[in-house]
Design a protein around this motif. Structure first.
Motif, PDB file in Angstrom:
ATOM      1  N   GLN A 126      18.092  15.620 -35.505  1.00 29.50           N
ATOM      2  CA  GLN A 126      18.167  15.865 -36.677  1.00 29.50           C
ATOM      3  C   GLN A 126      16.810  16.603 -37.342  1.00 29.50           C
ATOM      4  O   GLN A 126      16.835  17.304 -38.167  1.00 29.50           O
ATOM      5  N   TYR A 127      15.721  15.884 -36.793  1.00 30.57           N
ATOM      6  CA  TYR A 127      14.401  16.450 -36.997  1.00 30.57           C
ATOM      7  C   TYR A 127      14.294  17.997 -36.775  1.00 30.57           C
ATOM      8  O   TYR A 127      13.837  18.684 -37.742  1.00 30.57           O
ATOM      9  N   ASP A 128      14.530  18.495 -35.578  1.00 35.63           N
ATOM     10  CA  ASP A 128      14.710  19.892 -35.481  1.00 35.63           C
ATOM     11  C   ASP A 128      15.671  20.862 -36.275  1.00 35.63           C
ATOM     12  O   ASP A 128      15.198  21.899 -36.921  1.00 35.63           O
ATOM     13  N   ALA A 129      16.771  20.155 -36.766  1.00 36.80           N
ATOM     14  CA  ALA A 129      17.675  20.782 -37.718  1.00 36.80           C
ATOM     15  C   ALA A 129      17.150  20.928 -38.949  1.00 36.80           C
ATOM     16  O   ALA A 129      17.132  21.920 -39.582  1.00 36.80           O
ATOM     17  N   GLU A 135      12.052  26.029 -42.483  1.00 34.28           N
ATOM     18  CA  GLU A 135      11.511  27.370 -42.257  1.00 34.28           C
ATOM     19  C   GLU A 135      12.547  28.469 -42.763  1.00 34.28           C
ATOM     20  O   GLU A 135      11.965  29.698 -42.970  1.00 34.28           O
ATOM     21  N   HIS A 136      13.733  28.487 -42.996  1.00 32.04           N
ATOM     22  CA  HIS A 136      14.557  29.533 -43.158  1.00 32.04           C
ATOM     23  C   HIS A 136      15.515  29.328 -44.272  1.00 32.04           C
ATOM     24  O   HIS A 136      16.401  30.304 -44.716  1.00 32.04           O
ATOM     25  N   TRP A 137      15.267  28.670 -45.328  1.00 33.14           N
ATOM     26  CA  TRP A 137      16.001  28.335 -46.346  1.00 33.14           C
ATOM     27  C   TRP A 137      16.121  29.490 -47.508  1.00 33.14           C
ATOM     28  O   TRP A 137      16.818  29.792 -48.161  1.00 33.14           O
ATOM     29  N   ARG A 138      14.838  30.206 -47.290  1.00 25.26           N
ATOM     30  CA  ARG A 138      14.844  31.517 -48.255  1.00 25.26           C
ATOM     31  C   ARG A 138      15.572  32.609 -47.753  1.00 25.26           C
ATOM     32  O   ARG A 138      16.040  33.148 -48.508  1.00 25.26           O
ATOM     33  N   ALA A 141      32.226  29.479 -46.986  1.00 25.12           N
ATOM     34  CA  ALA A 141      31.072  29.741 -45.950  1.00 25.12           C
ATOM     35  C   ALA A 141      30.439  31.065 -46.177  1.00 25.12           C
ATOM     36  O   ALA A 141      31.123  31.908 -46.679  1.00 25.12           O
ATOM     37  N   VAL A 142      29.163  31.350 -46.096  1.00 25.48           N
ATOM     38  CA  VAL A 142      28.434  32.524 -46.161  1.00 25.48           C
ATOM     39  C   VAL A 142      28.680  33.442 -44.854  1.00 25.48           C
ATOM     40  O   VAL A 142      28.412  32.989 -43.715  1.00 25.48           O
ATOM     41  N   PRO A 143      29.220  34.572 -45.187  1.00 27.53           N
ATOM     42  CA  PRO A 143      29.607  35.496 -44.024  1.00 27.53           C
ATOM     43  C   PRO A 143      28.345  35.436 -43.188  1.00 27.53           C
ATOM     44  O   PRO A 143      27.264  35.950 -43.869  1.00 27.53           O
ATOM     45  N   ASP A 144      28.371  35.842 -42.128  1.00 25.29           N
ATOM     46  CA  ASP A 144      27.267  36.529 -41.019  1.00 25.29           C
ATOM     47  C   ASP A 144      26.098  35.437 -41.126  1.00 25.29           C
ATOM     48  O   ASP A 144      24.852  35.719 -40.710  1.00 25.29           O
ATOM     49  N   VAL A 145      26.364  34.193 -41.546  1.00 29.32           N
ATOM     50  CA  VAL A 145      25.109  33.059 -41.225  1.00 29.32           C
ATOM     51  C   VAL A 145      25.577  32.175 -40.233  1.00 29.32           C
ATOM     52  O   VAL A 145      26.935  31.449 -40.865  1.00 29.32           O
ATOM     53  N   THR A 146      24.999  31.923 -39.373  1.00 28.49           N
ATOM     54  CA  THR A 146      25.276  30.864 -38.365  1.00 28.49           C
ATOM     55  C   THR A 146      24.154  29.925 -37.865  1.00 28.49           C
ATOM     56  O   THR A 146      22.969  30.595 -37.785  1.00 28.49           O
ATOM     57  N   SER A 147      24.342  28.641 -38.202  1.00 30.83           N
ATOM     58  CA  SER A 147      23.166  28.033 -37.708  1.00 30.83           C
ATOM     59  C   SER A 147      22.903  27.745 -36.211  1.00 30.83           C
ATOM     60  O   SER A 147      24.011  27.508 -35.676  1.00 30.83           O
ATOM     61  N   PRO A 148      22.011  27.744 -35.495  1.00 30.62           N
ATOM     62  CA  PRO A 148      21.823  27.067 -34.259  1.00 30.62           C
ATOM     63  C   PRO A 148      22.308  25.760 -34.286  1.00 30.62           C
ATOM     64  O   PRO A 148      22.630  24.995 -35.178  1.00 30.62           O
TER      65      PRO A 148
END
Length: 69
Positions: free
Chosen positions: A29-32, A38-41, A17-24
């Motif tokens: 599924q569409y919203d996810a 929008e945030h992959w970069r 897991a990447v530290p300090d990265v949390t998904s809402p």
């Protein structure tokens, strides 16, 4: 009524897991998927190489590679 939970597990190159990265947590599924688009970069800049979509804790789709050109 129980709502489905969709969230992203974000892994680094070692599969951890990447530290300090949390998904809402999302209710669709569409919203996810829209959020990841929008945030992959930002996630890639934080060291993420793969994002896996989880549905109620189980992997729902193949991992998505997060590579910058």
């Amino acid at each position: 009524m129980i709502r489905p939970r969709w969230e992203w597990a974000v892994d680094d190159a070692t599969g951890g897991a990447v530290p300090d990265v949390t998904s809402p947590v999302f209710t669709t599924q569409y919203d996810a998927e829209q959020w990841l688009g929008e945030h992959w970069r930002e996630l890639a800049a934080a060291g993420a190489t793969v994002a896996r979509l989880l549905h109620d804790g189980a992997q729902a789709t193949p991992g998505v590679e997060l590579r910058t050109p």
